[in-house]
Enzyme design. Structure first.
Site: not given
Ligand code: NAD
Length: 253
Positions: A145, A158
């Site tokens: 991130s 986080y």
């Molecule tokens: P999202 O919330 O759409 O997806 C998160 C995913 O993690 C989902 O598929 C959810 O089911 C899964 N998950 C969460 N807890 C879980 C558990 N206990 N068991 C199994 N699966 C679990 O969000 P996203 O943005 O797609 O996030 C994906 C990754 O990207 C994450 O690690 C997030 O921190 C990271 N991220 C996202 C952003 C952004 O801007 N969206 C920025 C930086 C990092």
């Protein structure tokens, strides 16, 4: 010598592949030729459909709640039973909890650290044990991130987890680079997913974030796929321990 981004004949494991960035990464890896094990708590139907309609790749759905490390060995075993191999692991599943640091609860601290850091380590360990036992090539891609580089606000667990993940990426790279396993991370900027819905719904925060992104728009999930294919493919064989921003220029600002 030609540079290869081809993942034909490889099997990838993507956690949290039902939606958002995990879904986009699974689709991109399948598009580059990989078979993909889709791991998570929810139905993977949408991702399976997206991969099928793009014309490629076998998929397996593995039900697993990654809030504890109980399922990690099963994830590797089910993948091996299905395809006979596991070459690429994308640690994407992650959660976020928001509250002022003075009010932040132990439950919110532990929940985030468990999914975002502890399970990532033990799943990577189970994956690497398999590769090392067979003296096999492999790639681990952690989804970090901007909070691997910056402090943020109202998201203490986080930021701790994603900063920890950057360190873990470097440590695992140091231990395993010489054994044919590449460990790297992608640091997504601000992408349009569930994870950032609260920010996008807050007009002031939304405008402030947009104003700082040189590319001028929130990342679209499909804009993460190229970096994942690169780090999963032979093209990145000499790349170890990097945390690669895919952020529309945010960190360059
Ligand atoms: P999202 O919330 O759409 O997806 C998160 C995913 O993690 C989902 O598929 C959810 O089911 C899964 N998950 C969460 N807890 C879980 C558990 N206990 N068991 C199994 N699966 C679990 O969000 P996203 O943005 O797609 O996030 C994906 C990754 O990207 C994450 O690690 C997030 O921190 C990271 N991220 C996202 C952003 C952004 O801007 N969206 C920025 C930086 C990092």
């Amino acid at each position: 010598m030609t540079v290869s981004f081809d993942l034909g004949g490889k099997t990838a494991i993507v956690t949290g592949a039902n939606t958002g960035l995990g879904q986009a990464i699974a689709v991109a890896l399948a598009g580059a030729g990989a078979d993909v094990a889709l791991v998570g708590r929810s139905s993977m139907a949408e991702t399976e459909e997206a991969i099928a309609s793009a014309g490629g790749g076998r998929t397996l759905t593995i039900k697993a709640d990654l809030s504890t490390i109980a399922p990690v060995q099963d994830v590797i075993d089910q993948t091996l039973a299905w395809s006979g191999r596991a070459d690429i692991l994308v640690n994407n599943a992650g959660i976020i909890r928001r509250a002022d640091a003075v009010d932040f609860s132990e439950a919110d601290w532990d929940a985030v650290m468990d999914v975002n850091l502890k399970t990532v380590f033990f799943l990577s360990q189970a994956f690497a044990r398999h590769l090392l036992a067979g003296k096999q090539w492999g790639k681990i891609i952690n989804i970090a991130s901007l909070l691997s580089f910056q402090g943020g606000i109202r998201i203490p667990s986080y930021t701790a987890s994603k900063s920890g993940l950057a360190g873990l990426t470097r440590l695992l790279a140091c231990e395993w680079a010489g054994k044919g396993i590449n460990v790297n991370a992608i640091a997504p900027g601000y992408f349009e997913t569930n994870n950032t819905e609260a920010l996008r719904n807050d007009d002031d925060r939304n405008a402030a974030i947009l104003a700082r992104i040189p590319a001028g728009h929130w990342g679209r999930p499909e804009e993460i796929g190229g970096a994942a294919v690169f780090l999963a493919s032979p093209a990145s064989d000499y790349v170890h321990g990097v945390v690669m921003p895919v952020d529309g220029g945010w960190l360059a600002r």
